[in-house]
Design a protein around this motif. Structure first.
Motif, PDB file in Angstrom:
ATOM      1  N   THR A  82      24.382  52.388   1.040  1.00 30.35           N
ATOM      2  CA  THR A  82      23.125  53.814   1.523  1.00 30.35           C
ATOM      3  C   THR A  82      22.138  53.579   2.437  1.00 30.35           C
ATOM      4  O   THR A  82      21.790  54.586   3.371  1.00 30.35           O
ATOM      5  CB  THR A  82      23.232  54.217   0.457  1.00 30.35           C
ATOM      6  N   LYS A  83      21.551  52.946   2.123  1.00 27.78           N
ATOM      7  CA  LYS A  83      20.418  52.670   3.403  1.00 27.78           C
ATOM      8  C   LYS A  83      20.415  52.243   4.867  1.00 27.78           C
ATOM      9  O   LYS A  83      20.224  53.130   5.632  1.00 27.78           O
ATOM     10  CB  LYS A  83      19.104  51.621   3.086  1.00 27.78           C
ATOM     11  N   GLY A  84      21.531  50.927   5.087  1.00 29.74           N
ATOM     12  CA  GLY A  84      21.201  50.590   6.046  1.00 29.74           C
ATOM     13  C   GLY A  84      22.687  51.217   6.863  1.00 29.74           C
ATOM     14  O   GLY A  84      22.063  50.951   8.452  1.00 29.74           O
ATOM     15  N   ILE A  85      23.733  52.147   6.580  1.00 31.52           N
ATOM     16  CA  ILE A  85      24.774  52.664   7.122  1.00 31.52           C
ATOM     17  C   ILE A  85      24.084  53.880   7.476  1.00 31.52           C
ATOM     18  O   ILE A  85      23.996  54.383   8.618  1.00 31.52           O
ATOM     19  CB  ILE A  85      25.677  52.097   7.324  1.00 31.52           C
ATOM     20  N   LEU A  86      24.050  54.565   6.055  1.00 38.59           N
ATOM     21  CA  LEU A  86      24.271  56.102   6.193  1.00 38.59           C
ATOM     22  C   LEU A  86      22.516  56.209   6.272  1.00 38.59           C
ATOM     23  O   LEU A  86      22.474  57.614   6.075  1.00 38.59           O
ATOM     24  CB  LEU A  86      24.514  56.675   4.826  1.00 38.59           C
ATOM     25  N   GLY A  87      21.003  55.523   6.053  1.00 40.45           N
ATOM     26  CA  GLY A  87      19.776  56.246   6.059  1.00 40.45           C
ATOM     27  C   GLY A  87      20.010  56.765   4.141  1.00 40.45           C
ATOM     28  O   GLY A  87      18.353  57.408   4.674  1.00 40.45           O
ATOM     29  N   ILE A  88      20.299  56.857   3.222  1.00 38.07           N
ATOM     30  CA  ILE A  88      19.594  57.480   2.627  1.00 38.07           C
ATOM     31  C   ILE A  88      18.891  57.036   1.644  1.00 38.07           C
ATOM     32  O   ILE A  88      19.138  55.891   1.006  1.00 38.07           O
ATOM     33  CB  ILE A  88      20.959  58.004   1.445  1.00 38.07           C
ATOM     34  N   GLU A  89      18.055  57.177   1.129  1.00 41.32           N
ATOM     35  CA  GLU A  89      16.345  56.072   0.122  1.00 41.32           C
ATOM     36  C   GLU A  89      17.266  56.757  -1.130  1.00 41.32           C
ATOM     37  O   GLU A  89      16.155  55.457  -1.770  1.00 41.32           O
ATOM     38  CB  GLU A  89      15.698  56.034   1.265  1.00 41.32           C
ATOM     39  N   ASP A  90      17.698  57.150  -1.681  1.00 37.60           N
ATOM     40  CA  ASP A  90      18.003  57.999  -2.739  1.00 37.60           C
ATOM     41  C   ASP A  90      18.840  56.598  -3.418  1.00 37.60           C
ATOM     42  O   ASP A  90      19.866  56.569  -3.174  1.00 37.60           O
ATOM     43  CB  ASP A  90      18.234  59.533  -3.392  1.00 37.60           C
ATOM     44  N   GLU A  91      18.492  56.390  -4.298  1.00 39.85           N
ATOM     45  CA  GLU A  91      19.050  54.942  -5.091  1.00 39.85           C
ATOM     46  C   GLU A  91      19.804  55.308  -5.858  1.00 39.85           C
ATOM     47  O   GLU A  91      21.157  54.372  -6.363  1.00 39.85           O
ATOM     48  CB  GLU A  91      17.732  54.184  -5.596  1.00 39.85           C
ATOM     49  N   SER A  92      19.981  56.774  -6.499  1.00 40.01           N
ATOM     50  CA  SER A  92      20.751  57.396  -7.324  1.00 40.01           C
ATOM     51  C   SER A  92      21.926  57.617  -6.607  1.00 40.01           C
ATOM     52  O   SER A  92      23.341  57.465  -6.946  1.00 40.01           O
ATOM     53  CB  SER A  92      20.659  58.812  -7.537  1.00 40.01           C
ATOM     54  N   ALA A  93      22.442  57.563  -4.886  1.00 37.51           N
ATOM     55  CA  ALA A  93      23.789  57.794  -4.184  1.00 37.51           C
ATOM     56  C   ALA A  93      24.248  56.115  -4.370  1.00 37.51           C
ATOM     57  O   ALA A  93      25.305  55.875  -3.883  1.00 37.51           O
ATOM     58  CB  ALA A  93      22.978  57.661  -2.768  1.00 37.51           C
TER      59      ALA A  93
END
Length: 153
Positions: free
Chosen positions: A61-72
């Motif tokens: 989520t964070k490292g590859i997709l850059g999504i910071e929302d933990e629900s992801a």
């Protein structure tokens, strides 16, 4: 480390394995390389990705997709299960050549669709750029091997 693993699984190891098989046992190069791209590029890559996504969903989520929302991370867990299943089937490609490479087709299509979907995305980080182009490489190599296998039949 991540980029090195992806490049090994999607470039180096399929080429080395394919060349070894061609030297030792021969065969049609497109089929041989298709089988090894199915094993390494789909099988080990998706299987390892599945384990990673289940153990550390934040990496995706964070490292590859850059999504910071933990629900992801819940969605990444589901993706991890799918990757485990697709990868597991593709691991049989070199050992059951009559159906193994065909078993890798869903995983190869998945990688191809994911890669093509990432192409137009702006602002990709280095990991995502590498994943995008190696996904497409694996898709093309596996599909080329299957097409060649079918035309030889």
């Amino acid at each position: 480390m991540y980029i090195a693993l992806v490049l090994a699984q999607t470039l180096v190891l399929p080429l080395v394995s394919g060349f070894i098989q061609l030297v030792v046992a021969g065969g049609d190069p497109l089929v041989v390389f298709g089988i090894w791209w199915a094993f390494w590029g789909v099988g080990t890559r998706l299987f390892v990705a599945g384990i990673s996504q289940l153990a550390n969903p934040g990496r995706t989520t964070k490292g590859i997709l850059g999504i910071e929302d933990e629900s992801a991370e819940l969605v990444v867990h589901e993706l991890g299960f799918a990757n485990l299943c697709l990868g597991f089937v593709a691991l049989f490609a070199p050992f059951v050549p009559d159906w193994g490479i065909l078993g890798a087709l869903p995983g190869a299509i998945y990688l191809g669709l994911a890669g093509f979907r990432h192409i137009p995305k702006k602002g990709k980080n280095t990991d995502e750029v590498v994943v995008t182009w190696t996904d497409i490489l694996v898709f093309v190599a596996v599909v080329a091997g299957i097409v060649r296998m079918v035309t030889l039949s």
